[in-house]
Design an enzyme around this catalytic site. Structure first.
Site, PDB file in Angstrom:
ATOM      1  N   HIS A 159      -2.332   0.657   7.936  1.00  0.00           N
ATOM      2  CA  HIS A 159      -3.746   0.743   7.567  1.00  0.00           C
ATOM      3  C   HIS A 159      -4.378  -0.646   7.542  1.00  0.00           C
ATOM      4  O   HIS A 159      -5.343  -0.883   6.823  1.00  0.00           O
ATOM      5  CB  HIS A 159      -3.907   1.450   6.214  1.00  0.00           C
ATOM      6  CG  HIS A 159      -3.077   2.698   6.081  1.00  0.00           C
ATOM      7  ND1 HIS A 159      -1.861   2.725   5.440  1.00  0.00           N
ATOM      8  CD2 HIS A 159      -3.266   3.940   6.581  1.00  0.00           C
ATOM      9  CE1 HIS A 159      -1.342   3.948   5.523  1.00  0.00           C
ATOM     10  NE2 HIS A 159      -2.165   4.698   6.213  1.00  0.00           N
ATOM     11  N   HIS A 187       0.831  -1.211   0.000  1.00  0.00           N
ATOM     12  CA  HIS A 187       0.000   0.000   0.000  1.00  0.00           C
ATOM     13  C   HIS A 187       0.866   1.262   0.000  1.00  0.00           C
ATOM     14  O   HIS A 187       0.890   1.991  -0.975  1.00  0.00           O
ATOM     15  CB  HIS A 187      -0.973  -0.013   1.200  1.00  0.00           C
ATOM     16  CG  HIS A 187      -1.799   1.232   1.299  1.00  0.00           C
ATOM     17  ND1 HIS A 187      -1.970   1.908   2.473  1.00  0.00           N
ATOM     18  CD2 HIS A 187      -2.473   1.923   0.357  1.00  0.00           C
ATOM     19  CE1 HIS A 187      -2.734   2.965   2.252  1.00  0.00           C
ATOM     20  NE2 HIS A 187      -3.058   2.998   0.973  1.00  0.00           N
TER      21      HIS A 187
END
Ligand code: FES
Length: 129
Positions: free
Chosen positions: A79, A62
């Site tokens: 996250h 990510h």
């Protein structure tokens, strides 16, 4: 098949590994953290007598945070992306949309495990070696 210029790097010996006890290393270069783990169950791309030893890039796809092996999966705490080490690094939760790059492993007759290539693009790179 074209030969890749990845170096073959010894990581560990099969006899040194215990299930779910990850071993960190760097591959394909010193700035690329990676994680080897014996899962205790067969995995896609797994090597060793039980076909359960796998390795992955240690950088989340990510935004590049470090991933940790925890609870039989790779987790990114930034996250909360999760990647399945038994399924070639498939992402199944969180914001990452690309799978965690799997490191190709081979085992020789002595049980020495070598990293030989990276299957996928490590975060932050514009191309593979
Ligand atoms: Fe890993 Fe965002 S950097 S989920």
């Amino acid at each position: 098949a074209p030969s890749l210029p990845y170096k073959s790097v010894k990581i560990a010996n099969v006899s040194q590994l215990s299930p779910n006890k990850p071993v960190t290393f760097n591959y394909p270069d010193a700035s690329s953290p990676a994680i080897l783990v014996k899962l205790g169950k067969p995995a896609i791309g797994g090597v060793g007598p039980q076909q359960d030893i796998v390795a992955f890039a240690g950088t989340c796809t990510h935004m590049g945070c470090p991933v940790q092996y925890q609870g039989e999966r790779f987790v990114c705490r930034c996250h909360f992306s999760m990647f399945d080490p038994a399924k070639a690094g498939q992402t199944y939760q969180g914001l990452a949309s690309s799978w965690l790059p799997q490191i190709t492993l081979t085992v020789d007759k002595k049980g020495d495990i070598y990293a030989t290539a990276v299957n996928g693009l490590i975060w932050g790179r514009v191309k593979n070696i």
